[in-house]
Design an enzyme around this catalytic site. Structure first.
Site, mmCIF file in Angstrom:
data_model
loop_
_atom_site.group_PDB
_atom_site.id
_atom_site.type_symbol
_atom_site.label_atom_id
_atom_site.label_comp_id
_atom_site.label_asym_id
_atom_site.label_seq_id
_atom_site.Cartn_x
_atom_site.Cartn_y
_atom_site.Cartn_z
ATOM 1 N N GLU A 169 58.312 66.165 20.928
ATOM 2 C CA GLU A 169 59.604 65.675 21.388
ATOM 3 C C GLU A 169 59.688 64.141 21.315
ATOM 4 O O GLU A 169 58.814 63.441 21.830
ATOM 5 C CB GLU A 169 59.864 66.161 22.829
ATOM 6 N N THR A 172 66.758 68.119 18.216
ATOM 7 C CA THR A 172 65.608 69.017 18.024
ATOM 8 C C THR A 172 65.961 70.170 17.095
ATOM 9 O O THR A 172 65.182 70.539 16.211
ATOM 10 C CB THR A 172 65.124 69.626 19.360
ATOM 11 N N HIS A 227 61.033 63.786 26.768
ATOM 12 C CA HIS A 227 62.472 63.801 26.472
ATOM 13 C C HIS A 227 63.162 62.718 27.295
ATOM 14 O O HIS A 227 62.818 62.508 28.449
ATOM 15 C CB HIS A 227 63.048 65.185 26.812
ATOM 16 N N ASP A 236 60.087 65.211 16.245
ATOM 17 C CA ASP A 236 61.370 65.848 15.931
ATOM 18 C C ASP A 236 62.470 64.844 15.567
ATOM 19 O O ASP A 236 63.259 65.083 14.660
ATOM 20 C CB ASP A 236 61.820 66.826 17.040
ATOM 21 N N HIS A 237 62.501 63.708 16.266
ATOM 22 C CA HIS A 237 63.538 62.685 16.016
ATOM 23 C C HIS A 237 63.172 61.457 16.835
ATOM 24 O O HIS A 237 62.197 61.479 17.590
ATOM 25 C CB HIS A 237 64.929 63.205 16.397
HETATM 26 C C1 GP9 Z 1 65.802 71.529 24.451
HETATM 27 C C2 GP9 Z 1 64.883 70.632 23.702
HETATM 28 C C3 GP9 Z 1 65.421 69.225 23.657
HETATM 29 O O1 GP9 Z 1 65.466 72.849 24.415
HETATM 30 O O2 GP9 Z 1 64.573 71.125 22.465
HETATM 31 O O3 GP9 Z 1 66.484 69.115 22.800
HETATM 32 P P1 GP9 Z 1 67.034 67.726 22.258
HETATM 33 O O4 GP9 Z 1 67.921 67.147 23.338
HETATM 34 O O5 GP9 Z 1 65.884 66.812 21.978
HETATM 35 O O6 GP9 Z 1 67.781 68.080 21.034
HETATM 36 MN MN MN Z 2 64.195 66.708 20.763
#
Ligand code: GP9
Ligand code: MN
Length: 418
Positions: A38, A80, A195, A254-255
């Site tokens: 994340e 994500t 996150h 992921d980003h």
């Molecule tokens: C939520 C998690 C976070 O299930 O994958 O999502 P994001 O806000 O990073 O897209």
């Molecule tokens: Mn994410």
């Protein structure tokens, strides 16, 4: 009909890169453990804050893995879910909205689907509500056998922070699920603790925050460090369970975690102004592949999330020649150094093109457009082709006999000296 797909398929075929002879099939029938990190950006790797390592575990792990240090995320608003989409389909996400919501009913030829056809059991594991990002629906279209979501975890006030179950507990509880899976399996883990807004309990703080006047940037480092600890413990568990040597372990960011709203504090941390050039370089996320018995190395080829699908499939010895993949195998000897971001920016070996300006990677300064010129059209085309596939649900023609025939015909009339 599938005629639109034929054009796109011709483009894809022309860009196909053949696998690396030595690595093709090196991990045949091994389990695949795919881990989404994340909000993890590459700048934290081999870096310190207040004199302390931010990712001590990963810094060691990359020494015994293939580590790609010029690997870019290609996500847009779907965050994500976009990263999942790109990684498993080798298609671009959409410029607006999340394809997980808007086109979950499409036909796809995703990695779980392909691996399912090759004897793998496929599962996604994520301790959140199953309908978040419409995953419960989309995972069916991607070909997953099983989605371990919130009800499959024991989540309490004590083992939660911020968005939910803490990563250490998530991995710990997931090992139980892994042990129950038929092998070989393909299991995707989606972490959560790192996150935004990067909340953490005191007891999970292994390093102190950064000290700027920006709380987001400051708190990012301890949560990245916490995630690193969770990964270390997970790998130890895999070893203890005898799964480590039978699995390839693939990790990707992921980003971004720190948006452009925080350029000032980021500039302070980096010791340089965050120009559009630097900002594009900050879109790099870690990509790591651990293969049992392989020493690994750091590879600096320009690459992106798009390249994960063909790379994994080739390691498993599965041909991708007929796939509609926009990415290519990162181990391929003639991989083109060219990665397009969803906003139209692109990166080549020597240049970065963003906001209609061509930058020289040597100096980080704007340069004559001529170095970028040859790629501008190509970047636009790729995004358009990918969008056409999604909007037209074109992969439904992929298995179509008529498409297959026209494709074979197309291939036959080409002269091939080999
Ligand atoms: C939520 C998690 C976070 O299930 O994958 O999502 P994001 O806000 O990073 O897209
Ligand atoms: Mn994410």
């Amino acid at each position: 009909d599938g005629s639109e797909l034929v054009d796109i398929d011709n483009y894809i075929n022309a860009n196909y890169k053949k696998p690396n002879d030595e690595l093709f099939g090196i991990a045949k029938n091994k389990n695949v453990i795919l881990i989404s990190l994340e909000s993890t950006q590459s700048f934290v790797i081999n870096e310190t804050v207040n004199g302390q390592e931010i990712t001590p575990f990963l810094n060691d792990f990359i020494k015994e893995s293939y580590y790609f240090d010029n690997f870019y995320h290609q996500t847009a608003q779907g965050k994500t879910s976009d990263s999942e989409f790109i990684v498993e389909n080798s298609l671009y996400p959409l410029s607006r909205g999340a394809v997980f919501f808007t086109h979950s009913g499409n036909e796809y030829t995703a990695t779980p689907d392909i691996l399912g056809n090759n004897g793998y059991y496929t599962a996604a594991l994520h301790a959140n509500n199953k309908s978040f990002w419409n995953r419960d629906i989309m995972y069916q279209s991607l070909g997953y056998d099983r989605f371990y979501s919130l009800p499959d975890y024991e989540v309490t006030a004590e083992n939660s922070v911020g968005w939910g179950l803490k990563d250490i507990d998530f991995f710990e509880q997931s090992v139980q699920h892994l042990k129950e899976m038929p092998q070989p399996f393909y299991a995707k883990f989606i972490t959560l603790t790192n996150h935004f807004p990067f909340e953490l309990d005191e007891e999970d703080r292994f390093i102190e925050p950064y000290t700027s006047n920006n709380k987001t940037v400051n708190n990012y480092f301890p949560t990245v460090r916490y995630q690193d600890e969770a990964l270390k413990l997970f790998i130890e568990r895999l070893k203890a369970e005898g799964l480590y040597d039978d699995s390839i372990i693939v990790l990707y960011g992921d980003h971004y975690g720190i948006s452009e709203n925080h350029n000032k504090a980021m500039g302070e941390f980096l010791g340089e102004e965050v120009t559009p050039y630097v900002s594009t370089q900050l879109q790099r996320v870690p990509f790591i592949i651990h293969i049992p018995g392989q020493k690994g190395e750091t590879i600096s080829t320009v690459s992106g999330q798009m390249d994960v699908k063909p790379t994994i499939l080739h390691l498993l010895g599965i041909n991708t020649k007929n796939n509609i993949d926009f990415g290519s195998d990162l181990f391929s000897e003639d991989k083109l150094e060219f990665t397009v971001l969803r906003d139209g920016s692109f990166i080549t070996k020597n240049n970065i093109y963003t906001r209609e300006t061509c930058y020289d990677k040597g100096t980080g300064e704007p340069t004559d457009n001529s170095a970028c010129e040859p790629y501008i059209e190509k970047a636009k085309n790729e995004l358009e082709y990918s969008d056409k596939i999604i909007y037209g649900d074109l992969l439904r023609f992929y298995e179509d006999e008529e498409f297959r025939n026209s494709k074979t015909f197309g291939n036959e009339i080409k002269f091939d000296s080999n």
